[in-house]
Design a protein around this motif. Structure first.
Motif, PDB file in Angstrom:
ATOM      1  N   SER A  33       0.810  -1.219   0.000  1.00 46.67           N
ATOM      2  CA  SER A  33       0.000   0.000   0.000  1.00 46.67           C
ATOM      3  C   SER A  33       0.843   1.268   0.000  1.00 46.67           C
ATOM      4  O   SER A  33       0.309   2.367  -0.067  1.00 46.67           O
ATOM      5  CB  SER A  33      -0.930   0.010   1.215  1.00 46.67           C
ATOM      6  OG  SER A  33      -0.173  -0.042   2.412  1.00 46.67           O
ATOM      7  N   SER A  34       2.167   1.131   0.086  1.00 44.59           N
ATOM      8  CA  SER A  34       3.051   2.298   0.077  1.00 44.59           C
ATOM      9  C   SER A  34       4.356   1.974  -0.622  1.00 44.59           C
ATOM     10  O   SER A  34       4.772   0.806  -0.689  1.00 44.59           O
ATOM     11  CB  SER A  34       3.348   2.763   1.501  1.00 44.59           C
ATOM     12  OG  SER A  34       4.175   1.826   2.168  1.00 44.59           O
ATOM     13  N   GLY A  35       5.006   3.016  -1.118  1.00 49.64           N
ATOM     14  CA  GLY A  35       6.287   2.827  -1.768  1.00 49.64           C
ATOM     15  C   GLY A  35       7.363   2.366  -0.807  1.00 49.64           C
ATOM     16  O   GLY A  35       8.229   1.557  -1.159  1.00 49.64           O
ATOM     17  N   ASP A  36       7.313   2.870   0.433  1.00 47.47           N
ATOM     18  CA  ASP A  36       8.314   2.476   1.420  1.00 47.47           C
ATOM     19  C   ASP A  36       8.262   0.971   1.704  1.00 47.47           C
ATOM     20  O   ASP A  36       9.300   0.317   1.829  1.00 47.47           O
ATOM     21  CB  ASP A  36       8.103   3.246   2.727  1.00 47.47           C
ATOM     22  CG  ASP A  36       8.547   4.703   2.622  1.00 47.47           C
ATOM     23  OD1 ASP A  36       9.299   5.014   1.684  1.00 47.47           O
ATOM     24  OD2 ASP A  36       8.138   5.506   3.475  1.00 47.47           O
ATOM     25  N   SER A  37       7.052   0.413   1.826  1.00 47.24           N
ATOM     26  CA  SER A  37       6.932  -1.021   2.100  1.00 47.24           C
ATOM     27  C   SER A  37       7.401  -1.841   0.898  1.00 47.24           C
ATOM     28  O   SER A  37       8.001  -2.905   1.059  1.00 47.24           O
ATOM     29  CB  SER A  37       5.494  -1.375   2.465  1.00 47.24           C
ATOM     30  OG  SER A  37       4.601  -1.023   1.420  1.00 47.24           O
ATOM     31  N   LEU A  38       7.163  -1.333  -0.303  1.00 44.44           N
ATOM     32  CA  LEU A  38       7.646  -2.013  -1.509  1.00 44.44           C
ATOM     33  C   LEU A  38       9.167  -2.035  -1.537  1.00 44.44           C
ATOM     34  O   LEU A  38       9.783  -3.077  -1.787  1.00 44.44           O
ATOM     35  CB  LEU A  38       7.114  -1.310  -2.750  1.00 44.44           C
ATOM     36  CG  LEU A  38       7.742  -1.733  -4.093  1.00 44.44           C
ATOM     37  CD1 LEU A  38       7.384  -3.174  -4.424  1.00 44.44           C
ATOM     38  CD2 LEU A  38       7.291  -0.798  -5.212  1.00 44.44           C
ATOM     39  N   LEU A  39       9.793  -0.890  -1.264  1.00 47.10           N
ATOM     40  CA  LEU A  39      11.254  -0.808  -1.284  1.00 47.10           C
ATOM     41  C   LEU A  39      11.871  -1.688  -0.211  1.00 47.10           C
ATOM     42  O   LEU A  39      12.912  -2.315  -0.431  1.00 47.10           O
ATOM     43  CB  LEU A  39      11.704   0.641  -1.107  1.00 47.10           C
ATOM     44  CG  LEU A  39      11.320   1.607  -2.232  1.00 47.10           C
ATOM     45  CD1 LEU A  39      11.749   3.031  -1.877  1.00 47.10           C
ATOM     46  CD2 LEU A  39      11.938   1.184  -3.555  1.00 47.10           C
ATOM     47  N   ALA A  40      11.233  -1.760   0.955  1.00 51.11           N
ATOM     48  CA  ALA A  40      11.745  -2.616   2.030  1.00 51.11           C
ATOM     49  C   ALA A  40      11.709  -4.076   1.618  1.00 51.11           C
ATOM     50  O   ALA A  40      12.644  -4.844   1.884  1.00 51.11           O
ATOM     51  CB  ALA A  40      10.923  -2.399   3.302  1.00 51.11           C
ATOM     52  N   ALA A  41      10.636  -4.481   0.948  1.00 58.48           N
ATOM     53  CA  ALA A  41      10.529  -5.870   0.488  1.00 58.48           C
ATOM     54  C   ALA A  41      11.546  -6.160  -0.606  1.00 58.48           C
ATOM     55  O   ALA A  41      12.120  -7.255  -0.667  1.00 58.48           O
ATOM     56  CB  ALA A  41       9.112  -6.139  -0.025  1.00 58.48           C
ATOM     57  N   ALA A  42      11.793  -5.187  -1.479  1.00 53.94           N
ATOM     58  CA  ALA A  42      12.772  -5.376  -2.561  1.00 53.94           C
ATOM     59  C   ALA A  42      14.186  -5.509  -2.015  1.00 53.94           C
ATOM     60  O   ALA A  42      15.017  -6.217  -2.587  1.00 53.94           O
ATOM     61  CB  ALA A  42      12.689  -4.207  -3.537  1.00 53.94           C
ATOM     62  N   ASN A  63       5.950  10.013  -4.365  1.00 39.79           N
ATOM     63  CA  ASN A  63       5.973  10.159  -5.822  1.00 39.79           C
ATOM     64  C   ASN A  63       6.361   8.813  -6.423  1.00 39.79           C
ATOM     65  O   ASN A  63       7.472   8.324  -6.205  1.00 39.79           O
ATOM     66  CB  ASN A  63       6.980  11.245  -6.224  1.00 39.79           C
ATOM     67  CG  ASN A  63       6.975  11.524  -7.722  1.00 39.79           C
ATOM     68  OD1 ASN A  63       6.854  10.610  -8.529  1.00 39.79           O
ATOM     69  ND2 ASN A  63       7.101  12.795  -8.081  1.00 39.79           N
ATOM     70  N   GLY A  64       5.446   8.228  -7.194  1.00 40.27           N
ATOM     71  CA  GLY A  64       5.710   6.908  -7.760  1.00 40.27           C
ATOM     72  C   GLY A  64       6.928   6.863  -8.646  1.00 40.27           C
ATOM     73  O   GLY A  64       7.650   5.857  -8.687  1.00 40.27           O
ATOM     74  N   VAL A  65       7.192   7.960  -9.356  1.00 33.69           N
ATOM     75  CA  VAL A  65       8.370   8.009 -10.219  1.00 33.69           C
ATOM     76  C   VAL A  65       9.644   7.953  -9.375  1.00 33.69           C
ATOM     77  O   VAL A  65      10.604   7.250  -9.728  1.00 33.69           O
ATOM     78  CB  VAL A  65       8.346   9.278 -11.095  1.00 33.69           C
ATOM     79  CG1 VAL A  65       9.643   9.402 -11.892  1.00 33.69           C
ATOM     80  CG2 VAL A  65       7.157   9.253 -12.046  1.00 33.69           C
ATOM     81  N   GLU A  66       9.657   8.667  -8.253  1.00 38.48           N
ATOM     82  CA  GLU A  66      10.829   8.632  -7.371  1.00 38.48           C
ATOM     83  C   GLU A  66      10.983   7.253  -6.729  1.00 38.48           C
ATOM     84  O   GLU A  66      12.107   6.767  -6.553  1.00 38.48           O
ATOM     85  CB  GLU A  66      10.704   9.709  -6.293  1.00 38.48           C
ATOM     86  CG  GLU A  66      10.766  11.130  -6.823  1.00 38.48           C
ATOM     87  CD  GLU A  66      12.046  11.410  -7.595  1.00 38.48           C
ATOM     88  OE1 GLU A  66      13.118  10.974  -7.124  1.00 38.48           O
ATOM     89  OE2 GLU A  66      11.973  12.056  -8.654  1.00 38.48           O
ATOM     90  N   ILE A  67       9.863   6.641  -6.385  1.00 37.25           N
ATOM     91  CA  ILE A  67       9.919   5.278  -5.849  1.00 37.25           C
ATOM     92  C   ILE A  67      10.533   4.341  -6.878  1.00 37.25           C
ATOM     93  O   ILE A  67      11.357   3.470  -6.553  1.00 37.25           O
ATOM     94  CB  ILE A  67       8.507   4.790  -5.453  1.00 37.25           C
ATOM     95  CG1 ILE A  67       7.956   5.605  -4.284  1.00 37.25           C
ATOM     96  CG2 ILE A  67       8.521   3.304  -5.110  1.00 37.25           C
ATOM     97  CD1 ILE A  67       8.738   5.463  -3.006  1.00 37.25           C
ATOM     98  N   ALA A  68      10.142   4.514  -8.134  1.00 34.63           N
ATOM     99  CA  ALA A  68      10.686   3.676  -9.212  1.00 34.63           C
ATOM    100  C   ALA A  68      12.193   3.862  -9.343  1.00 34.63           C
ATOM    101  O   ALA A  68      12.934   2.890  -9.563  1.00 34.63           O
ATOM    102  CB  ALA A  68       9.989   4.007 -10.526  1.00 34.63           C
ATOM    103  N   LYS A  69      12.664   5.090  -9.204  1.00 28.66           N
ATOM    104  CA  LYS A  69      14.104   5.343  -9.290  1.00 28.66           C
ATOM    105  C   LYS A  69      14.846   4.630  -8.171  1.00 28.66           C
ATOM    106  O   LYS A  69      15.918   4.040  -8.389  1.00 28.66           O
ATOM    107  CB  LYS A  69      14.371   6.843  -9.214  1.00 28.66           C
ATOM    108  CG  LYS A  69      13.907   7.625 -10.443  1.00 28.66           C
ATOM    109  CD  LYS A  69      14.177   9.113 -10.278  1.00 28.66           C
ATOM    110  CE  LYS A  69      13.691   9.903 -11.495  1.00 28.66           C
ATOM    111  NZ  LYS A  69      13.915  11.364 -11.330  1.00 28.66           N
TER     112      LYS A  69
END
Length: 246
Positions: A33-42, A63-69
């Motif tokens: 549900s958040s970019g931070d949780s996605l990055l932690a899992a990655a 910002n989804g684009v920044e999360i993607a970076k």
């Protein structure tokens, strides 16, 4: 294959999973549900990288684009599909070499196109094998398999990044589904020859440091098969103009 969806709206996540299962019911995406949780899992240790991430550009306070970076810094091989309600950030998406750009509501056809592009990007050399592990259907890349070993009525599959699965099947059944990179070195063990560090007189040593003994009567046959594999690889490198180690 590891799949992720990042969207802050529960209903959108549910709709995505339904569309994905309409196309292929075997896939089990990890939902965030958040970019931070996605990055932690990655970034979690001892986990394979995400093969594909469906990422909402509009996330609360993010910002989804920044999360993607940031995701690309953690896992450059991960393919990103942006999901949004408009084409406002399409240019940003393509500047990040996004695999695809989907407009909500996500459809089965859009998901199918994203995976078609992923298959093209990965190329035909990355072959996969679908297995039933427990109650889940899992697709494994064969080049990630280090070796397979028969244990009682099951087979343990040892993968890169310290991963391991147990499959309730016989070694002979799985052997029929493997490609030419795999070599049976004894009655209970099949090795990915790409993962062999050294083939000795009585044992082979894998890149992971594991030593596997060779049966006395089969040593010559096994070493010849491995030599033929190495010769084939060297020939391919020459054909494509690559340097050959000396």
């Amino acid at each position: 294959m590891r799949i992720a969806l990042c969207d802050d709206e529960e209903q959108e996540r549910k709709h995505f999973v339904e569309a994905l299962h309409e196309w292929s019911p075997d896939y089990r995406p990890e939902c965030f549900s958040s970019g931070d949780s996605l990055l932690a899992a990655a970034a979690a240790p001892n986990r394979e990288p995400f093969s594909i991430v469906f990422l909402d550009i509009y996330l609360p306070g993010e910002n989804g684009v920044e999360i993607a970076k940031e995701l690309k810094k953690i896992s450059p091989e991960t393919s990103i599909v942006f999901v949004t309600t408009s084409q406002e950030h399409a240019v940003d998406a393509f500047s990040l070499q996004a695999l695809h750009y989907l407009i909500k509501p996500v459809t089965m056809e859009g998901i199918e196109e994203a995976f078609r592009r992923l298959a093209q990007l990965q190329g035909p050399k990355r072959t996969m094998m679908a297995l039933t592990i427990g109650r889940d259907n899992v697709a494994l890349y064969m080049d990630e398999i280090i070796f397979l070993q028969s244990v009682k009525h099951a087979v343990e599959i040892f993968l890169t990044n310290d991963r391991q699965f147990k499959v309730w099947a016989t070694l002979n059944e799985l052997e029929q589904r493997l490609n030419e990179n795999f070599l049976k070195i004894n009655r209970g063990t099949i090795v990915n020859m790409e993962q062999i560090e050294q083939m000795g007189a009585d044992a082979c040593v894998l890149r992971s440091g594991i030593r596997l003994d060779l049966p006395r009567r089969e040593r010559g046959t096994i070493r010849n098969a491995y030599d033929n594999f190495l010769f084939s690889r060297l020939s391919q490198r020459k054909d494509f103009g690559g340097e050959v180690d000396r």
